[in-house]
Write a protein that holds these residues in place. Structure first.
Motif, PDB file in Angstrom:
ATOM      1  N   UNK A  15       0.877  -1.176   0.000  1.00 16.09           N
ATOM      2  CA  UNK A  15       0.000   0.000   0.000  1.00 16.09           C
ATOM      3  C   UNK A  15       0.910   1.221   0.000  1.00 16.09           C
ATOM      4  N   UNK A  16       0.647   2.138  -0.905  1.00 14.20           N
ATOM      5  CA  UNK A  16       1.422   3.369  -0.972  1.00 14.20           C
ATOM      6  C   UNK A  16       0.452   4.543  -0.927  1.00 14.20           C
ATOM      7  N   UNK A  17       0.654   5.423   0.040  1.00 10.82           N
ATOM      8  CA  UNK A  17      -0.171   6.620   0.200  1.00 10.82           C
ATOM      9  C   UNK A  17       0.687   7.822  -0.177  1.00 10.82           C
ATOM     10  N   UNK A  18       0.213   8.600  -1.151  1.00  9.18           N
ATOM     11  CA  UNK A  18       0.990   9.742  -1.603  1.00  9.18           C
ATOM     12  C   UNK A  18       0.140  10.993  -1.730  1.00  9.18           C
ATOM     13  N   UNK A  19       0.776  12.145  -1.501  1.00  9.74           N
ATOM     14  CA  UNK A  19       0.154  13.447  -1.702  1.00  9.74           C
ATOM     15  C   UNK A  19       0.784  14.092  -2.929  1.00  9.74           C
ATOM     16  N   UNK A  20      -0.065  14.607  -3.789  1.00 11.27           N
ATOM     17  CA  UNK A  20       0.397  15.403  -4.923  1.00 11.27           C
ATOM     18  C   UNK A  20       0.222  16.857  -4.505  1.00 11.27           C
ATOM     19  N   UNK A  44      -4.143   4.952 -12.060  1.00  8.78           N
ATOM     20  CA  UNK A  44      -4.105   3.666 -12.771  1.00  8.78           C
ATOM     21  C   UNK A  44      -2.776   3.472 -13.494  1.00  8.78           C
ATOM     22  N   UNK A  45      -2.295   4.524 -14.135  1.00  9.63           N
ATOM     23  CA  UNK A  45      -1.026   4.449 -14.864  1.00  9.63           C
ATOM     24  C   UNK A  45       0.139   4.234 -13.902  1.00  9.63           C
ATOM     25  N   UNK A  46       0.167   5.003 -12.820  1.00  7.06           N
ATOM     26  CA  UNK A  46       1.246   4.883 -11.833  1.00  7.06           C
ATOM     27  C   UNK A  46       1.211   3.518 -11.151  1.00  7.06           C
ATOM     28  N   UNK A  47       0.029   3.049 -10.828  1.00  6.99           N
ATOM     29  CA  UNK A  47      -0.130   1.746 -10.171  1.00  6.99           C
ATOM     30  C   UNK A  47       0.434   0.633 -11.051  1.00  6.99           C
ATOM     31  N   UNK A  48       0.132   0.683 -12.334  1.00  6.48           N
ATOM     32  CA  UNK A  48       0.617  -0.322 -13.279  1.00  6.48           C
ATOM     33  C   UNK A  48       2.145  -0.280 -13.384  1.00  6.48           C
ATOM     34  N   UNK A  49       2.702   0.912 -13.528  1.00 10.96           N
ATOM     35  CA  UNK A  49       4.153   1.052 -13.640  1.00 10.96           C
ATOM     36  C   UNK A  49       4.863   0.588 -12.368  1.00 10.96           C
ATOM     37  N   UNK A  50       4.321   0.960 -11.214  1.00 12.58           N
ATOM     38  CA  UNK A  50       4.930   0.548  -9.950  1.00 12.58           C
ATOM     39  C   UNK A  50       4.883  -0.963  -9.775  1.00 12.58           C
ATOM     40  N   UNK A  60      -2.432   1.899  -4.583  1.00 15.35           N
ATOM     41  CA  UNK A  60      -1.947   3.279  -4.566  1.00 15.35           C
ATOM     42  C   UNK A  60      -3.087   4.222  -4.203  1.00 15.35           C
ATOM     43  N   UNK A  61      -2.847   5.021  -3.189  1.00 10.01           N
ATOM     44  CA  UNK A  61      -3.846   5.991  -2.728  1.00 10.01           C
ATOM     45  C   UNK A  61      -3.272   7.393  -2.919  1.00 10.01           C
ATOM     46  N   UNK A  62      -3.916   8.175  -3.782  1.00 11.28           N
ATOM     47  CA  UNK A  62      -3.442   9.525  -4.100  1.00 11.28           C
ATOM     48  C   UNK A  62      -4.366  10.577  -3.502  1.00 11.28           C
ATOM     49  N   UNK A  63      -3.755  11.654  -3.021  1.00 10.05           N
ATOM     50  CA  UNK A  63      -4.494  12.792  -2.478  1.00 10.05           C
ATOM     51  C   UNK A  63      -3.845  14.051  -3.036  1.00 10.05           C
ATOM     52  N   UNK A  64      -4.659  14.963  -3.542  1.00  7.81           N
ATOM     53  CA  UNK A  64      -4.135  16.222  -4.083  1.00  7.81           C
ATOM     54  C   UNK A  64      -4.329  17.301  -3.021  1.00  7.81           C
ATOM     55  N   UNK A  65      -3.227  17.943  -2.644  1.00  7.31           N
ATOM     56  CA  UNK A  65      -3.256  18.932  -1.571  1.00  7.31           C
ATOM     57  C   UNK A  65      -2.703  20.265  -2.059  1.00  7.31           C
ATOM     58  N   UNK A  66      -3.414  21.337  -1.736  1.00 10.43           N
ATOM     59  CA  UNK A  66      -2.926  22.683  -2.034  1.00 10.43           C
ATOM     60  C   UNK A  66      -2.010  23.108  -0.890  1.00 10.43           C
ATOM     61  N   UNK A  67      -0.772  23.407  -1.237  1.00  9.94           N
ATOM     62  CA  UNK A  67       0.210  23.854  -0.244  1.00  9.94           C
ATOM     63  C   UNK A  67       0.995  25.004  -0.857  1.00  9.94           C
ATOM     64  N   UNK A  68       0.518  26.203  -0.594  1.00 14.24           N
ATOM     65  CA  UNK A  68       1.166  27.389  -1.147  1.00 14.24           C
ATOM     66  C   UNK A  68       2.620  27.452  -0.698  1.00 14.24           C
ATOM     67  N   UNK A  69       3.501  27.734  -1.650  1.00 12.67           N
ATOM     68  CA  UNK A  69       4.920  27.887  -1.335  1.00 12.67           C
ATOM     69  C   UNK A  69       5.688  26.588  -1.192  1.00 12.67           C
ATOM     70  N   UNK A  70       5.077  25.461  -1.523  1.00 14.73           N
ATOM     71  CA  UNK A  70       5.785  24.182  -1.373  1.00 14.73           C
ATOM     72  C   UNK A  70       7.063  24.135  -2.208  1.00 14.73           C
ATOM     73  N   UNK A  71       7.039  24.848  -3.336  1.00 17.48           N
ATOM     74  CA  UNK A  71       8.207  24.820  -4.224  1.00 17.48           C
ATOM     75  C   UNK A  71       9.379  25.644  -3.683  1.00 17.48           C
ATOM     76  N   UNK A  72       9.160  26.377  -2.610  1.00 17.40           N
ATOM     77  CA  UNK A  72      10.227  27.152  -1.967  1.00 17.40           C
ATOM     78  C   UNK A  72      10.685  26.493  -0.665  1.00 17.40           C
ATOM     79  N   UNK A  73      10.144  25.322  -0.359  1.00 18.34           N
ATOM     80  CA  UNK A  73      10.458  24.610   0.884  1.00 18.34           C
ATOM     81  C   UNK A  73      11.666  23.703   0.653  1.00 18.34           C
ATOM     82  N   UNK A  74      12.773  24.024   1.286  1.00 17.44           N
ATOM     83  CA  UNK A  74      14.013  23.273   1.088  1.00 17.44           C
ATOM     84  C   UNK A  74      13.864  21.806   1.467  1.00 17.44           C
TER      85      UNK A  74
END
Length: 86
Positions: A15-20, A44-50, A60-74
């Motif tokens: 089981x893989x739990x991921x946040x996008x 479905x595509x990621x599950x097959x490849x994995x 595979x369990x995917x969750x989409x999360x809004x996180x402002x500024x994540x791209x500036x987080x070291x």
């Protein structure tokens, strides 16, 4: 994408739990797609490849999360194995 949890099941599957992470609500809507169609396709595509890479069944369990500024987080870059460049 951040992996939240990875669990090996007794039957050998995993089981893989991921946040996008996205910057804005509008991006979240794009990733989800109308009626969740895009996130279903992504999953479905990621599950097959994995499953092919790992040689086991993948739940595979995917969750989409809004996180402002994540791209500036070291720490996000460090967790991906990348160096922060100033």
């Amino acid at each position: 994408v951040e992996t939240e949890k990875y669990v090996e099941r007794p039957d050998g599957s995993v089981e893989i739990y991921q946040q996008i992470l996205v910057e804005r609500d509008s991006q979240r809507a794009i990733v989800l797609g109308k009626g969740g169609s895009r996130i279903k396709l992504i999953g479905a595509t990621a599950r097959k490849e994995l499953a092919e890479l790992m040689g086991v069944q993948v739940h595979l369990y995917l969750h989409v999360k809004v996180k402002a500024g994540w791209d500036e987080d070291r720490s996000v870059y460090r967790d991906m194995g990348l160096d922060w460049v100033e």
